[in-house]
Design a protein around this motif. Structure first.
Motif, PDB file in Angstrom:
ATOM      1  N   PHE A  90      48.552  81.798  40.316  1.00 41.07           N
ATOM      2  CA  PHE A  90      49.552  81.066  41.103  1.00 41.07           C
ATOM      3  C   PHE A  90      50.613  80.453  40.191  1.00 41.07           C
ATOM      4  O   PHE A  90      51.824  80.558  40.457  1.00 41.07           O
ATOM      5  N   ASN A  91      50.188  79.833  39.098  1.00 42.55           N
ATOM      6  CA  ASN A  91      51.137  79.215  38.164  1.00 42.55           C
ATOM      7  C   ASN A  91      52.005  80.264  37.480  1.00 42.55           C
ATOM      8  O   ASN A  91      53.213  80.049  37.282  1.00 42.55           O
ATOM      9  N   HIS A  94      54.791  81.395  39.736  1.00 43.22           N
ATOM     10  CA  HIS A  94      55.864  80.421  39.911  1.00 43.22           C
ATOM     11  C   HIS A  94      56.642  80.155  38.624  1.00 43.22           C
ATOM     12  O   HIS A  94      57.747  79.605  38.677  1.00 43.22           O
ATOM     13  N   ARG A  97      60.036  84.593  37.690  1.00 41.07           N
ATOM     14  CA  ARG A  97      60.585  85.103  38.947  1.00 41.07           C
ATOM     15  C   ARG A  97      60.153  86.544  39.194  1.00 41.07           C
ATOM     16  O   ARG A  97      60.000  86.967  40.347  1.00 41.07           O
ATOM     17  N   GLU A 100      57.009  86.625  41.230  1.00 37.72           N
ATOM     18  CA  GLU A 100      56.984  85.839  42.460  1.00 37.72           C
ATOM     19  C   GLU A 100      56.277  86.588  43.586  1.00 37.72           C
ATOM     20  O   GLU A 100      56.543  87.755  43.841  1.00 37.72           O
ATOM     21  N   GLU A 174      48.360  81.261  47.099  1.00 35.81           N
ATOM     22  CA  GLU A 174      48.502  79.832  47.353  1.00 35.81           C
ATOM     23  C   GLU A 174      47.768  79.050  46.282  1.00 35.81           C
ATOM     24  O   GLU A 174      47.011  79.614  45.483  1.00 35.81           O
ATOM     25  N   ASP A 175      47.973  77.719  46.266  1.00 33.12           N
ATOM     26  CA  ASP A 175      47.385  76.928  45.180  1.00 33.12           C
ATOM     27  C   ASP A 175      45.878  76.748  45.333  1.00 33.12           C
ATOM     28  O   ASP A 175      45.203  76.329  44.395  1.00 33.12           O
TER      29      ASP A 175
END
Length: 261
Positions: A90-91, A94, A97, A100, A174-175
């Motif tokens: 996830f990190n 983000h 790009r 993504e 998602e986180d």
């Protein structure tokens, strides 16, 4: 119980690159398979991160504590490891790009003597062949499965649906992520198959079972699964991991163990 492992991964016939990733740690009886998605080549980044991270972190924990761990401790170790892998993917998505929206499905198996602890996210699967009967041990986290469960479509309609690959749960998107865990008792002679949807979309359960029942070694069976998926169209990357359980040597009696014999 003794285990033999074999893994194969192939790009298939229509995809320009392979976004699947597989790894096996035979010493720790750990198998991991991931099917990546999203972005320019980012799917292979996500799946590669997942398998590398889990093999490294969970493999280290299993080497240190796995032999003494009970089922609850092992399940918690899997959850923590997958949570950390999810956060890393996830990190990365983000921070770059180009990555993504990337994510990956996941199915992982840890074998402890006669116990299998199985975890999965998304629509990568685990099957078990026992006594000639093939059973799917995982249940897809997908829109198609939800429609089947709700009675909105039939199995025949699902087989030709254009929404076959829409997952409802994926690692790194998602986180937080929920890992579905299950435990199964292993019997001598069991054969376990972890696979990406590039296999089961191209080869039906009857075809998979026929290959797993062949009088051949694991390597030949794994190759045949991939070859059959490609022969049937090879529309996606196809990856498989086979794990075969075999009875170990006879247990020594207490007196023999005390005497070191």
């Amino acid at each position: 119980m003794n285990y033999r492992f074999c893994a194969r991964s192939d790009a298939g016939l229509t995809r320009p690159n392979n976004e699947d990733s597989v790894t096996v740690d035979a010493d720790q009886r750990l198998a991991v398979l991931a099917d990546g998605m999203g972005g320019y080549n980012a799917g292979e980044v996500a799946s590669g991160m997942a398998t590398t991270f889990i093999r490294s972190e969970l493999g280290r924990w299993l080497a240190q504590a796995g032999g003494r761990a009970n089922a609850r401790e092992l399940r918690r170790a899997l959850e923590i490891c997958v949570e950390n892998a999810n956060r890393a993917i996830f990190n990365a998505a983000h921070a770059n790009r180009q990555y993504e929206g990337m994510g990956t499905t996941l199915v992982l198996a840890v074998f402890q003597d006669r116990r299998l602890v199985l975890g999965h996210i998304g629509d990568s699967r685990c099957y078990r062949l026992r006594g000639g009967r093939l059973v799917q041990l995982t249940r897809d986290h997908s829109l198609l499965q939800e429609q089947l469960d709700a009675g909105l479509i039939t199995a025949d309609q699902a087989a030709t649906s254009t929404q076959r690959n829409l997952v409802t749960r994926a690692l790194g998107v998602e986180d937080t992520v929920l890992l579905e865990l299950a435990e199964h008792r292993v019997e001598a002679g069991d054969c376990y198959l972890l696979c990406s949807d590039g296999l089961n979309d191209m080869v039906d359960d009857q075809g998979i079972a026929a290959i797993l029942q062949m009088q051949a070694d694991l390597e030949h069976k794994a190759d045949r699964l991939v070859e059959t998926a490609n022969a049937n169209g090879g529309r996606d990357n196809v990856s498989v991991v086979l794990a075969c359980a075999e009875a170990g040597g006879p247990r020594r009696g207490l007196l023999s163990r005390l005497l070191g014999q």
